[in-house]
Design an enzyme around this catalytic site. Structure first.
Site, mmCIF file in Angstrom:
data_model
loop_
_atom_site.group_PDB
_atom_site.id
_atom_site.type_symbol
_atom_site.label_atom_id
_atom_site.label_comp_id
_atom_site.label_asym_id
_atom_site.label_seq_id
_atom_site.Cartn_x
_atom_site.Cartn_y
_atom_site.Cartn_z
ATOM 1 N N TYR A 122 0.644 -1.234 -0.092
ATOM 2 C CA TYR A 122 0.048 0.016 0.021
ATOM 3 C C TYR A 122 0.912 1.368 -0.115
ATOM 4 O O TYR A 122 0.295 2.493 -0.122
ATOM 5 C CB TYR A 122 -1.121 0.046 1.140
ATOM 6 N N GLY A 123 2.054 0.997 -0.156
ATOM 7 C CA GLY A 123 3.020 2.235 0.050
ATOM 8 C C GLY A 123 4.243 2.122 -0.959
ATOM 9 O O GLY A 123 3.990 2.023 -2.190
ATOM 10 N N THR A 124 5.475 2.297 -0.592
ATOM 11 C CA THR A 124 6.577 2.460 -1.379
ATOM 12 C C THR A 124 6.782 1.287 -2.276
ATOM 13 O O THR A 124 7.543 1.374 -3.101
ATOM 14 C CB THR A 124 7.938 2.738 -0.512
ATOM 15 N N LEU A 125 6.190 -0.040 -1.894
ATOM 16 C CA LEU A 125 6.231 -1.002 -2.877
ATOM 17 C C LEU A 125 5.503 -1.098 -3.899
ATOM 18 O O LEU A 125 5.479 -2.024 -4.780
ATOM 19 C CB LEU A 125 6.234 -2.416 -1.924
ATOM 20 N N GLU A 137 11.689 -3.634 5.106
ATOM 21 C CA GLU A 137 10.532 -2.917 5.963
ATOM 22 C C GLU A 137 10.626 -3.140 7.289
ATOM 23 O O GLU A 137 9.868 -2.539 8.053
ATOM 24 C CB GLU A 137 9.005 -3.689 5.642
HETATM 25 N N1 PCA Z 1 6.006 -0.133 2.092
HETATM 26 C C1 PCA Z 1 5.413 -1.174 2.403
HETATM 27 C C2 PCA Z 1 4.801 -1.009 3.846
HETATM 28 C C3 PCA Z 1 4.791 0.440 3.855
HETATM 29 C C4 PCA Z 1 5.583 1.060 2.808
HETATM 30 O O1 PCA Z 1 6.179 2.123 2.246
HETATM 31 C C5 PCA Z 1 4.314 -1.159 1.341
HETATM 32 O O2 PCA Z 1 4.441 -0.709 0.388
HETATM 33 O O3 PCA Z 1 3.284 -1.919 1.586
#
Ligand code: PCA
Length: 124
Positions: free
Chosen positions: A7-10, A74
């Site tokens: 949900y984020g940087t991935l 992470e």
């Molecule tokens: N990376 C993981 C968890 C929060 C983040 O920035 C993700 O993208 O799910």
């Protein structure tokens, strides 16, 4: 093969997506109600909250080797995030999908509605 909700940087287009290389994208997904998302600046934090809403992300099928790398990236060993199964809406409602839930303090952080939008960064 493990399934992961990111949900984020991935996510596609964001700075850590390269760690997903070789994984199969299965689709956009939405959590069941009961989550909140916070902006920590460079990355977001997903936390469980009974009064929270639904958060959007992407589901991937990853290899066990990639999952190990993601745990490292992470900060699972440092208890920054914990990888945990979470409930998603259809078509993933019956699937065992895990995500990185934030373990740190979100007090004073700005809450995001629905999703983390991949920041537009200048090329280069
Ligand atoms: N990376 C993981 C968890 C929060 C983040 O920035 C993700 O993208 O799910």
């Amino acid at each position: 093969m493990p399934l992961v909700f990111v949900y984020g940087t991935l996510k596609r287009g964001d700075c850590r997506h390269r760690f997903m290389a070789g994984s199969r994208f299965l689709g956009i997904a939405t959590t069941a109600p009961g989550f909140r998302l916070y902006n920590l600046g460079e990355y977001p934090a997903l936390v469980e909250d009974n009064s929270g809403g639904q958060i959007e992300g992407e589901v991937y099928e990853v290899s066990p080797a990639i999952l190990e790398v993601l745990d490292e990236v992470e900060g699972v060993a440092d208890s920054l995030y914990v990888r945990k199964r979470l409930p998603l809406m259809t078509p993933f409602a019956e699937s065992a999908v895990e995500a990185y839930l934030y373990e740190g303090d979100i007090r004073g952080k700005r809450e995001l509605q629905r999703r983390w939008d991949v920041p537009l960064r200048p090329p280069g």
